[in-house]
Design a protein around this motif. Structure first.
Motif, PDB file in Angstrom:
ATOM      1  N   ASP A  76       0.859  -1.219   0.031  1.00 20.41           N
ATOM      2  CA  ASP A  76       0.197   0.015  -0.025  1.00 20.41           C
ATOM      3  C   ASP A  76       0.753   1.321  -0.040  1.00 20.41           C
ATOM      4  N   LEU A  77       2.005   1.123   0.928  1.00 26.57           N
ATOM      5  CA  LEU A  77       2.862   2.366   0.820  1.00 26.57           C
ATOM      6  C   LEU A  77       3.437   2.590  -0.483  1.00 26.57           C
ATOM      7  N   LEU A  78       3.910   1.677  -1.176  1.00 25.95           N
ATOM      8  CA  LEU A  78       4.573   1.843  -2.247  1.00 25.95           C
ATOM      9  C   LEU A  78       3.693   2.327  -3.519  1.00 25.95           C
ATOM     10  N   GLY A  79       2.497   1.653  -3.500  1.00 22.99           N
ATOM     11  CA  GLY A  79       1.316   2.013  -4.472  1.00 22.99           C
ATOM     12  C   GLY A  79       0.970   3.321  -4.538  1.00 22.99           C
ATOM     13  N   ILE A  80       0.557   4.066  -3.228  1.00 22.31           N
ATOM     14  CA  ILE A  80       0.364   5.334  -2.952  1.00 22.31           C
ATOM     15  C   ILE A  80       1.430   6.198  -3.213  1.00 22.31           C
ATOM     16  N   SER A  81       2.540   5.938  -3.037  1.00 21.84           N
ATOM     17  CA  SER A  81       3.567   6.628  -3.077  1.00 21.84           C
ATOM     18  C   SER A  81       3.785   6.992  -4.865  1.00 21.84           C
ATOM     19  N   ASP A  86       0.991   1.926 -10.474  1.00 18.78           N
ATOM     20  CA  ASP A  86       1.123   0.557 -10.456  1.00 18.78           C
ATOM     21  C   ASP A  86       1.912  -0.142 -11.182  1.00 18.78           C
ATOM     22  N   LEU A  87       1.757   0.531 -12.819  1.00 25.08           N
ATOM     23  CA  LEU A  87       2.475  -0.186 -13.789  1.00 25.08           C
ATOM     24  C   LEU A  87       4.174   0.278 -13.666  1.00 25.08           C
ATOM     25  N   PHE A  88       4.360   1.416 -13.156  1.00 28.68           N
ATOM     26  CA  PHE A  88       5.906   1.831 -12.790  1.00 28.68           C
ATOM     27  C   PHE A  88       6.404   0.835 -11.788  1.00 28.68           C
ATOM     28  N   LEU A  89       5.467   0.537 -10.668  1.00 23.62           N
ATOM     29  CA  LEU A  89       5.903  -0.521  -9.708  1.00 23.62           C
ATOM     30  C   LEU A  89       6.287  -1.898 -10.351  1.00 23.62           C
ATOM     31  N   TRP A  90       5.454  -2.065 -11.152  1.00 22.98           N
ATOM     32  CA  TRP A  90       5.693  -3.378 -11.785  1.00 22.98           C
ATOM     33  C   TRP A  90       6.808  -3.517 -12.728  1.00 22.98           C
ATOM     34  N   LYS A  91       6.673  -2.716 -13.806  1.00 21.26           N
ATOM     35  CA  LYS A  91       7.931  -2.299 -14.823  1.00 21.26           C
ATOM     36  C   LYS A  91       9.307  -2.306 -14.267  1.00 21.26           C
ATOM     37  N   SER A  92       9.390  -1.699 -12.873  1.00 12.77           N
ATOM     38  CA  SER A  92      10.708  -1.555 -12.249  1.00 12.77           C
ATOM     39  C   SER A  92      11.185  -2.540 -11.445  1.00 12.77           C
ATOM     40  N   GLY A  93      10.265  -3.619 -11.008  1.00 12.11           N
ATOM     41  CA  GLY A  93      10.659  -4.709 -10.437  1.00 12.11           C
ATOM     42  C   GLY A  93      10.271  -4.753  -9.151  1.00 12.11           C
ATOM     43  N   VAL A  94       9.623  -3.588  -8.598  1.00  7.65           N
ATOM     44  CA  VAL A  94       9.279  -3.553  -7.229  1.00  7.65           C
ATOM     45  C   VAL A  94       8.108  -4.322  -6.884  1.00  7.65           C
ATOM     46  N   TYR A  95       7.102  -4.476  -7.932  1.00  9.79           N
ATOM     47  CA  TYR A  95       6.090  -5.254  -7.684  1.00  9.79           C
ATOM     48  C   TYR A  95       6.329  -6.606  -8.602  1.00  9.79           C
ATOM     49  N   SER A  96       6.185  -7.835  -8.161  1.00 10.70           N
ATOM     50  CA  SER A  96       6.092  -9.189  -8.725  1.00 10.70           C
ATOM     51  C   SER A  96       4.945  -9.046  -9.860  1.00 10.70           C
ATOM     52  N   ASP A  97       5.001  -9.964 -10.863  1.00 12.94           N
ATOM     53  CA  ASP A  97       3.762 -10.240 -11.554  1.00 12.94           C
ATOM     54  C   ASP A  97       2.411 -10.534 -10.730  1.00 12.94           C
ATOM     55  N   GLU A  98       2.589 -11.329  -9.663  1.00 12.28           N
ATOM     56  CA  GLU A  98       1.326 -11.631  -8.887  1.00 12.28           C
ATOM     57  C   GLU A  98       1.079 -10.397  -8.126  1.00 12.28           C
ATOM     58  N   GLU A 132      -3.306  -6.009  -7.562  1.00 10.95           N
ATOM     59  CA  GLU A 132      -3.686  -4.533  -7.285  1.00 10.95           C
ATOM     60  C   GLU A 132      -4.596  -4.299  -8.667  1.00 10.95           C
ATOM     61  N   PHE A 133      -4.124  -4.810  -9.729  1.00 10.54           N
ATOM     62  CA  PHE A 133      -5.116  -4.532 -10.975  1.00 10.54           C
ATOM     63  C   PHE A 133      -6.397  -5.333 -10.898  1.00 10.54           C
ATOM     64  N   ASN A 134      -6.692  -6.349 -10.249  1.00  9.63           N
ATOM     65  CA  ASN A 134      -7.893  -7.157 -10.341  1.00  9.63           C
ATOM     66  C   ASN A 134      -8.865  -6.744  -9.070  1.00  9.63           C
ATOM     67  N   ASN A 135      -7.939  -5.999  -8.086  1.00 13.56           N
ATOM     68  CA  ASN A 135      -8.847  -5.429  -7.340  1.00 13.56           C
ATOM     69  C   ASN A 135      -9.529  -4.314  -7.753  1.00 13.56           C
ATOM     70  N   ILE A 136      -9.132  -3.295  -8.401  1.00  9.32           N
ATOM     71  CA  ILE A 136      -9.596  -2.361  -9.229  1.00  9.32           C
ATOM     72  C   ILE A 136     -10.483  -2.803 -10.164  1.00  9.32           C
ATOM     73  N   LEU A 137     -10.302  -3.767 -10.819  1.00 10.79           N
ATOM     74  CA  LEU A 137     -11.333  -4.142 -11.888  1.00 10.79           C
ATOM     75  C   LEU A 137     -12.650  -4.663 -11.081  1.00 10.79           C
ATOM     76  N   TYR A 169     -14.500 -11.531 -13.019  1.00 13.75           N
ATOM     77  CA  TYR A 169     -13.517 -11.369 -14.146  1.00 13.75           C
ATOM     78  C   TYR A 169     -12.099 -11.179 -13.447  1.00 13.75           C
ATOM     79  N   VAL A 170     -11.336 -11.601 -14.037  1.00 17.04           N
ATOM     80  CA  VAL A 170      -9.723 -11.268 -13.610  1.00 17.04           C
ATOM     81  C   VAL A 170      -8.792 -11.396 -14.875  1.00 17.04           C
ATOM     82  N   ILE A 171      -7.820 -10.447 -14.704  1.00 21.79           N
ATOM     83  CA  ILE A 171      -6.789 -10.557 -15.652  1.00 21.79           C
ATOM     84  C   ILE A 171      -5.494 -11.376 -15.118  1.00 21.79           C
ATOM     85  N   ARG A 172      -5.222 -11.974 -16.226  1.00 23.74           N
ATOM     86  CA  ARG A 172      -4.220 -12.859 -16.027  1.00 23.74           C
ATOM     87  C   ARG A 172      -2.838 -12.690 -17.090  1.00 23.74           C
TER      88      ARG A 172
END
Length: 562
Positions: free
Chosen positions: A262-267, A311-323, A328-333, A550-553
Motif C-alpha cells: 500500500d505504501l509503495l502503491g500510493i507513493s 502501479d504499472l511503474f512499480l511492476w515494470k521497475s521490479g518493485v512489484y512481482s507479476d502476482e 492490485e489491478f484485479n482489485n480495481i477491476l 472477471y480477472v486479468i492474468r
C-alpha cells in the motif's frame, strides 16, 4: 507582500492561531476569502466551519468592524488604515492527507485549509511564519529558516505556491534521503522510525528512476514524501507540486507485505501526479479557482491514467512481482465491475458529477469511479496504442506528448486536445475507444475480452462464490444473526423486486439458516422486511448466471517471455 503567522498555546484543544497581515490598498473595505475546495479533492469543502474568534485590527491595534457575507468570505471595513491585521483560531483536528492537525508533539498544516486570500492578489508574494521550538524539524516542499525571536520563516512566490506546500513539524521526524539522477528525494516519517530503510530506499529508487526516465524530465528540484503513520487503519494521499502527504495505518502493520505494498502503491501514484495534474492540467483548473466548484469532464485523465500508471511503474521497475501487480489491478477491476454506476453515468459525466455527491458512495451507485473505470480505460488505451503501433508506442508516449504540449499549469488541456493526441497514436481506433470507455454506459467486459485477445494478458471468467449470487443475483450478509441483502445484480430479475438492506425473514416458509441450499431451488418465496413493512416476494430462477467474476492474468506464453 501578504504575511501569515501561525502559532499555538493549547495543544489539548487543537486550536491554532492564524494571523494575516496585508495592505488594504486604500480601499474602504476589503474582502478576504477562505478557499471553497482544495486541489486533489474534486468536491466542495467547508474549511470555514473550523474558524472561531475572528477579529480585525489596524496597525495601531484598533479594532476594525467586519461582516461575514457568506460562509467563507469576510468583509472588513478598513477605516482608512493602510495595514490590516486579521486574527482567528482554527480547529486543527482533521487527520487525513488533506486536513490539518495539531497536538502536543505534531503540527500538521495544509495552508489551503486555513489561509485566507484576497481575490485580485493571488499572485502577490507571501511570507509564512511558524512559531515552534527550534527542536522541531519541518518536513515541507520548501526550506524554512529559523530566526531567533521570530520562528521558522519561508517565502512563497504567490498564494498558489503557498497552498501547494503542506508542512509537518515535530521533534519526532525521521528523514531518509535518496538521490536519483542528480535530484534529491526525501522520505519523511512521523509515527514510526523504519528499520527496513535499506529495502525502502531500494524500492523507491527503482520506481522513481523509471518514472523520471519515462517522462524524460523532472518537474521539480527536489521531492518530499511525507508519511504520517497512524495507530489506526487509514489510507489517504494527496499530491502537491514537489511533495505528497500520505496518511497510512495502523502502524502495527507497517512491516507486513500488504502495508508495504500500500505504501509503495500510493507513493508511486502521488509522485506521478507531479507531472499529471500538478503541471499537466485540465483547462478548467488552469489556474486553480478557489471560490467554487470547478467542473471538468477529464477526471479520468488526471486520476484514471495516474492510477493505472502508478502501479504499472512499480511492476515494470521490479518493485512489484507479476502476482502483486495483478492482485492490485484485479482489485480495481472488481470494484469497477461491481459498480452499478456503469449503467447510469458515463466516465465523462461522472467526472463532472464528482462535484455533486463527492467521494461518499451514493445509495444507488449512480456514477462510476474516475479512479477505477479510468484505470480500466487507460489499460485498454495502452493496449490499443501498443497493438496499433505494433509495439512502437504505448501510453507513456501519449503522456510524454501531453507533457511537451501542456507542461505549464496556466495552459490547460481540453478533452478535445487529449483526443487529438490519442488520434496521433491509434488513428481510426480513437472513436471506438472514446465512445465505449469515456461516453459509454457499459462495464467494458466485452471490450476487455476483445483487446486482450492479441496481448500478453488474458481475461478469465469465474462463477460467483455462492448459490444466491450465481442463481438469483442476490448477495447476502449476516448481522447479529439476521440476514440482509447486501447487493442485487442490476441485470437480474431480482433487481425488479429486491433492494439493498432488505431483511430476509423466511425463505419458502422456513427460517433461513440453510439459505444457500434453498437458493438452488427453481422458485423462491421470500418474506422480507423493508423500512419497517413486511412484504412477500416471489422469485424464479433463470438460466442466466450473475455476479460473474472477471480477472486479468498473464498468458502462459507471455509469462514465459517476461
Amino acid at each position: 507582500m501578504i504575511k501569515y503567522k501561525i502559532y499555538f498555546s493549547k495543544p489539548h484543544k487543537q486550536l491554532l492561531t492564524v494571523e494575516t497581515i496585508l495592505d488594504s490598498g486604500q480601499e474602504s473595505f476589503i474582502d478576504v476569502h477562505l478557499p471553497a475546495w482544495r486541489p486533489g479533492r474534486y468536491e466542495l469543502q467547508n474549511f470555514a466551519k473550523n474558524i472561531i474568534n475572528f477579529e480585525c485590527f489596524s496597525q495601531n491595534n484598533e479594532t476594525l468592524s467586519f461582516t461575514k457575507i457568506n460562509k467563507n468570505t469576510w468583509r472588513i471595513r478598513t477605516a482608512s488604515n493602510k495595514t490590516i491585521h486579521i486574527k482567528y483560531n482554527y480547529i486543527a483536528a482533521q487527520m487525513d492527507a488533506g486536513g490539518s492537525w495539531f497536538d502536543d508533539e505534531l503540527l500538521y498544516v495544509n495552508p489551503i485549509n486555513l489561509c485566507m486570500f484576497v481575490e485580485n492578489r493571488l499572485d502577490e508574494t507571501v511570507e509564512l511564519i511558524i512559531e515552534l521550538p527550534n527542536s522541531y524539524q519541518i518536513a515541507c516542499g520548501r526550506l524554512f529558516v529559523w530566526q531567533e525571536n521570530i520562528g521558522y520563516t519561508v517565502r512563497f512566490n504567490d498564494f498558489y505556491e503557498l497552498v501547494d506546500m503542506p508542512l509537518v513539524a515535530s521533534p519526532y521526524l525521521t528523514n531518509i534521503q535518496i538521490d536519483v539522477k542528480g535530484f534529491p528525494y526525501h522520505l519523511w516519517f512521523y509515527g514510526i522510525e523504519p528499520s527496513n530503510s535499506e529495502q525502502l530506499v531500494s524500492d523507491f529508487r527503482k520506481f522513481i528512476h523509471l518514472q523520471v526516465s519515462t517522462m524524460e524530465s523532472v518537474p521539480f528540484e527536489d521531492y518530499h514524501f511525507i508519511f504520517l503513520i497512524l495507530p489506526y487503519r487509514h489510507y489517504h494521499g494527496v499530491e502537491h507540486r514537489n511533495s505528497t502527504i500520505i496518511t497510512l495505518g495502523p502502524s502495527t502493520d507497517f512491516y507486513l507485505e500488504s502495508f508495504q505494498q500500500d505504501l509503495l502503491g500510493i507513493s508511486s501514484h502521488e509522485l506521478y501526479h507531479a507531472w499529471n495534474i500538478c503541471k499537466i492540467r485540465p483547462k478548467e483548473l488552469s489556474p486553480y479557482q478557489f471560490f467554487s466548484a470547478t467542473y471538468f469532464d477529464t477526471g479520468f485523465i488526471a486520476e484514471g491514467i495516474t492510477t493505472y500508471l502508478g502501479d504499472l511503474f512499480l511492476w515494470k521497475s521490479g518493485v512489484y512481482s507479476d502476482e502483486q501487480y495483478l492482485i492490485e489491478f484485479n482489485n480495481i477491476l472488481k470494484r469497477h465491475l461491481e459498480n452499478d454506476g456503469n449503467y447510469h453515468l458515463s466516465l465523462a459525466d461522472s467526472s463532472l458529477d464528482l462535484w455533486v455527491d463527492g467521494y461518499i458512495p451514493t445509495a444507488s451507485s449512480r456514477r462510476v469511479s474516475i479512479y477505477d473505470k479510468g484505470c480500466i480505460a487507460a489499460f485498454i488505451l495502452d493496449l490499443e496504442i501498443q497493438q496499433y503501433s505494433q509495439g512502437q508506442f504505448d501510453i507513456h508516449e501519449l503522456m510524454r506528448r501531453m507533457w511537451h504540449e501542456f507542461n505549464n499549469p496556466n495552459v490547460g488541456y481540453s478533452l478535445t486536445d487529449f483526443l487529438r493526441i490519442v488520434e496521433q497514436l491509434i488513428d481510426q481506433k480513437t472513436n471506438h475507444w472514446y465512445q465505449e470507455c469515456i461516453l459509454g454506459k457499459t462495464n467494458l467486459v466485452d471490450y476487455l475480452r476483445e483487446i486482450t485477445t492479441n496481448s500478453k494478458f488474458e481475461l478469465h471468467a469465474f462463477e460467483a462464490a455462492t448459490t444466491s449470487e450465481k442463481n438469483y443475483g442476490v448477495r447476502l450478509h449476516h448481522l447479529n444473526n439476521r440476514l440482509f441483502i447486501e447487493k442485487v445484480d442490476i441485470n437480474s430479475l431480482a433487481d425488479n423486486l429486491l433492494a439493498k438492506n432488505d431483511e430476509i425473514l423466511k425463505i419458502n416458509n422456513q427460517f433461513p439458516q440453510e439459505y444457500q441450499l434453498l437458493f438452488n431451488l427453481p422458485q423462491l418465496k421470500l418474506e422480507i422486511l423493508r423500512h419497517g413493512t413486511q412484504k412477500t416476494i416471489h422469485l424464479e430462477r433463470t438460466n442466466e448466471e450473475h455476479f460473474v467474476q472477471y480477472v486479468i492474468r498473464l498468458g502462459v506464453i507471455a509469462a514465459n517471455k517476461e
